[in-house]
Design an enzyme around this catalytic site. Sequence first.
Site, PDB file in Angstrom:
ATOM      1  N   ASP A  52       0.998  -1.148  -0.032  1.00  0.00           N
ATOM      2  CA  ASP A  52      -0.065   0.034  -0.030  1.00  0.00           C
ATOM      3  C   ASP A  52       1.089   1.111   0.023  1.00  0.00           C
ATOM      4  O   ASP A  52       2.097   0.957   0.307  1.00  0.00           O
ATOM      5  CB  ASP A  52      -0.813  -0.182   1.178  1.00  0.00           C
ATOM      6  CG  ASP A  52      -1.545   1.085   1.501  1.00  0.00           C
ATOM      7  OD1 ASP A  52      -2.138   1.707   0.565  1.00  0.00           O
ATOM      8  OD2 ASP A  52      -1.563   1.767   2.709  1.00  0.00           O
ATOM      9  N   ASP A 102      -0.232   5.137   0.786  1.00  0.00           N
ATOM     10  CA  ASP A 102      -0.321   6.033   1.839  1.00  0.00           C
ATOM     11  C   ASP A 102      -0.297   5.349   3.323  1.00  0.00           C
ATOM     12  O   ASP A 102      -1.002   4.570   3.688  1.00  0.00           O
ATOM     13  CB  ASP A 102      -1.326   6.988   1.514  1.00  0.00           C
ATOM     14  CG  ASP A 102      -1.601   7.622   0.107  1.00  0.00           C
ATOM     15  OD1 ASP A 102      -0.695   8.102  -0.245  1.00  0.00           O
ATOM     16  OD2 ASP A 102      -2.579   7.255  -0.434  1.00  0.00           O
TER      17      ASP A 102
HETATM   18 MG   LIG Z   1      -2.736   3.424   3.437  1.00  0.00          MG
END
Ligand SMILES: [Mg+2]
Length: 196
Positions: free
Chosen positions: A8, A10
Amino acid sequence: MRKAVFLDRDGVINRLILNPKTGEYEPPHSPEELDLYPGVISSLHSLMEAGFYLFLVSNQPDYAKGKTTLEEIKAVHNKLDEIFKENKIIFQDYYYCYHHPQGIVPKYSYVCECRKPKPYFLLKAAKDYSIDLSGSWMIGDRDSDIECGNAAGTRTILIEEEHSAGYRGISAPDFFAGDICEAVKIILEFSKKFPT
Ligand SMILES: [Mg+2]
Ligand SMILES: [Zn+2]
């Protein structure tokens, strides 16, 4: 078959940024706001050296929600790509979902197939790059990341990033980590203990 680490973005690679308009911590909305956590580059190098392919899997619904433009989303991505290239970090692919079921931009606002927790992009990578998902890992800071990895049959590590705490609590990761450096240590130790 190759092993991969799906990351992932962010809250894992780069910090979440306080948006004064909403009072919430959100993805960076301009390249200037892109701020990588310490140790990201060396951690990614370690994974590459251990033979893992790297993939980014990121939901970016803020254009669909009317919070930013597609151009800004792409500019943030281009900056990240530039930093990786400068540091000889190779991602085999970047997978972004720009959709949101409750967005306000009609073209991007529907129930899509690619938004995490759906495992669409992990299954696509497995097919396109001959990835052994059972020997692969998903790292994220929300339940949706963990559910995505679990649905695809990878091992999963939940990063307990302070500003995304509200998005965790119901998923069942294989491991917990404080940040990406700890997560990568877990993967490398596990690979040593259980070589394939
Ligand atoms: Mg995230
Ligand atoms: Zn999508």
